[in-house]
Design a protein around this motif. Structure first.
Motif, PDB file in Angstrom:
ATOM      1  N   ALA A 112     -89.734   7.046  53.812  1.00 15.22           N
ATOM      2  CA  ALA A 112     -88.513   7.415  53.108  1.00 15.22           C
ATOM      3  C   ALA A 112     -87.319   6.793  53.831  1.00 15.22           C
ATOM      4  O   ALA A 112     -87.186   6.918  55.036  1.00 15.22           O
ATOM      5  N   LYS A 168     -83.282   6.595  54.325  1.00 17.53           N
ATOM      6  CA  LYS A 168     -82.039   7.332  54.109  1.00 17.53           C
ATOM      7  C   LYS A 168     -80.865   6.362  54.258  1.00 17.53           C
ATOM      8  O   LYS A 168     -80.734   5.695  55.264  1.00 17.53           O
ATOM      9  N   GLU A 184     -75.614  11.158  51.575  1.00 20.21           N
ATOM     10  CA  GLU A 184     -76.847  10.524  51.998  1.00 20.21           C
ATOM     11  C   GLU A 184     -77.823  10.436  50.835  1.00 20.21           C
ATOM     12  O   GLU A 184     -78.117  11.434  50.174  1.00 20.21           O
ATOM     13  N   GLU A 243     -81.689   9.386  49.676  1.00 20.91           N
ATOM     14  CA  GLU A 243     -83.044   9.211  50.199  1.00 20.91           C
ATOM     15  C   GLU A 243     -83.862   8.453  49.169  1.00 20.91           C
ATOM     16  O   GLU A 243     -84.018   8.883  48.030  1.00 20.91           O
TER      17      GLU A 243
END
Length: 563
Positions: free
Chosen positions: A488, A490, A497, A499
């Protein structure tokens, strides 16, 4: 009668040209200006319009990109010239924007070292000082369009390595994936990265091998895959390189070092045509290069002219002209021209008094039939006099091309390819209407490139490997990197933020494929404040992951970014 001389064509079909002579060879030069409105037959002085000013040596005289009948002169007053130069070096410049042709300006950013506009992206390099730790990396924006950019990042270990990695961005210019390793980028800040504008998706550049050899590679799908160029059809290889023989193209490095006088040349109106200096063997050679031509965007090449030349594309590719760069006595009086994309050349004597060649220039675009050759010749008092000779080739190509002079041509087609996917690049095929080689006629100013587009089904080739994945050698499948603990990614954008989760593939920007292979991906916005909402944070570009950068500069000029 100045110490240096610049010729710029303005307008399109207007016959207007502008001349600037400069009196001092430094950053800013006191200038006198002339303008002609009859294809160089006569000129009149307009120096009073820029009285008491310097016209900059670099980018001092530019035709407008949106309206070629407007000319911009970058000038500096006599009294403020040396102050402004020091500010330029210290990175104390302001980036300003005007929407009323210079009547008013709005400040966009300050502390600017350099800036550039590439495609739909505006880049600035900003001088910064961090209190605790300063880490210097060298970036360069190589090329770009409305959908993506190519960026070079130097190899770790300082500027003396002379190579680095090319990354390609997503459609926002934020996330970057590795495209090419060991990309040549010399200490003088020169890159050989070239966009072949006559063929969609084609780029070529040079790489520095571990054994020190410099070799040319080409990509036909916007950096997704790179390969060596094919050997020219009419050139044989030497005994020492018979088993490892390819064409290698001279670029900015060679021009900077005086090996070649020109960079590779292409234009969107001359579909598939590429003209470049090159050498044949196992690597690029520093000996006298020859001129090579490709008519299909770089798939196949042939030798065209012996020795270095200055060249230009006219009449949308229907006419190519060239002037020898280094004649034996240093002077020229002839120009070469070809009506079949460099297969056969004829010679025209354009003056009885030879001149020392200085430049070759034409009207904006490649639809013109006029070319200006300029240089100087010594007078009776042994003082040089600048001379401009404008040649009109309409007297040669008197017939307008008709339907019988054109043929249908499928771009990116290769011999023995799969009929279902033949010509499929970036998700679609293109069939062009091109001029026959044996047709001696002119396309004319009204000529428009005719093309037919058709979509292709998606395959893995329409995708790049995303964060945490890599494309295994001799395979189109993206494999998971074992050293990534979490797949993942970010990203901090505008203070929030994001993701990103992916199955390993990211579609190439501007790819138009439909159906077929479709990987899964998901984006989630995490309601968590991060970074500075006005500027995204940076990450190290030396890992295998995409990177986010805040420093770049335009057109292969290196700049300094601080992380």
């Amino acid at each position: 009668d100045g110490s240096s001389f610049t010729v710029t064509w303005v307008g399109d079909g207007t016959g207007v040209s502008m001349v600037v002579t400069k009196w001092m060879m430094d950053v800013a030069s006191l200038s006198s200006s002339l303008i002609g409105a009859d294809y160089g037959k006569s000129f009149h002085d307009i120096s009073h319009l820029i009285n008491n000013t310097f016209i900059r040596k670099e980018f001092g005289l530019l035709a407008g990109p949106g309206n070629s009948q407007q000319v911009s002169c970058l000038i500096t007053s006599v009294h403020a010239g040396k102050h402004s130069v020091e500010a330029d070096r210290r990175g104390e410049l302001f980036l300003k924007r005007t929407e009323d042709l210079g009547k008013t300006f709005t400040t966009v950013a300050h502390s600017i070292f350099s800036f550039g506009y590439v495609g739909g992206f505006l880049f600035t390099s900003v001088m910064e000082t961090l209190v605790r730790h300063t880490h210097t990396d060298f970036y360069s924006v190589l090329d770009g369009d409305e959908d993506m950019i190519f960026m070079h990042v130097d190899n770790p270990g300082g500027t003396e390595s002379y190579f680095g990695t090319v990354y390609t961005s997503d459609d926002r210019g934020i996330l970057y994936s590795k495209s090419l390793e060991r990309h040549l980028f010399g200490g003088e800040g020169k890159s050989d990265f070239t966009n072949v504008t006559s063929m969609r998706g084609v780029y070529l550049t040079n790489v520095l091998e571990e054994d020190g050899r410099i070799r040319t590679v080409i990509s036909f799908n916007r950096g997704g895959e790179w390969k060596l160029l094919n050997k020219p059809q009419n050139v044989e290889c030497g005994e020492d390189s018979r088993n490892d023989c390819n064409l290698h193209i001279h670029g900015e490095h060679s021009r900077y070092n005086g090996i070649t006088p020109m960079l590779p040349l292409s234009d969107p109106t001359a579909v598939g045509l590429v003209i470049a200096h090159g050498s044949v063997g196992d690597s690029i050679s520093s000996t006298r290069p020859d001129v090579y031509v490709s008519e299909d965007g770089g798939y196949k090449w042939r030798g065209s002219l012996r020795g270095p030349h200055h060249y230009s594309i006219l009449d949308a590719g229907g006419l190519v002209v060239a002037v020898e760069a280094h004649p034996i006595d240093g002077q020229i009086n002839t120009i070469k021209f070809s009506t079949d994309e460099g297969q056969c050349w004829k010679v025209y004597n354009f003056t009885e008094q030879p001149i020392f060649f200085a430049g070759l220039t034409s009207e904006p675009g490649t639809k013109t039939m006029n070319i200006s050759v300029w240089g100087y010749r010594p007078e009776d008092d042994h003082q040089p006099m600048w001379v401009v000779v404008t040649i009109d080739f309409q007297s040669l190509l008197t017939r307008e091309c008709g339907n019988q002079d054109y043929v249908q041509w499928l771009a990116h087609a290769t011999e023995g390819g799969d009929l279902a996917t033949e010509g499929c690049v970036l998700g679609y095929k293109e069939i062009f209407r091109r001029l026959r080689k044996l047709s001696v006629c002119r396309n004319g100013r009204d000529y428009v490139v005719s093309r037919q587009k058709s979509p292709c089904p998606c395959t893995r080739e329409d995708y790049r490997c995303d964060y945490g994945y890599y494309r295994h050698e001799n395979s189109s499948e993206c494999m998971r990197q074992l050293d990534t603990t979490d797949h993942a990614l970010k990203v901090c954008l505008n203070g929030e933020e994001e993701e990103l989760r992916t199955s390993g593939y990211r579609k190439i920007p501007s790819d138009k494929c439909e159906g077929g292979f479709t990987p899964l991906s998901r984006k989630e916005t995490v309601n968590r404040h991060c970074g500075n909402s006005s500027q995204p944070p940076t990450a190290s570009p030396y890992s295998e992951t995409p990177v986010s950068v805040t420093c770049a500069c335009a057109s292969a000029s290196s700049c300094v970014g601080f992380l």
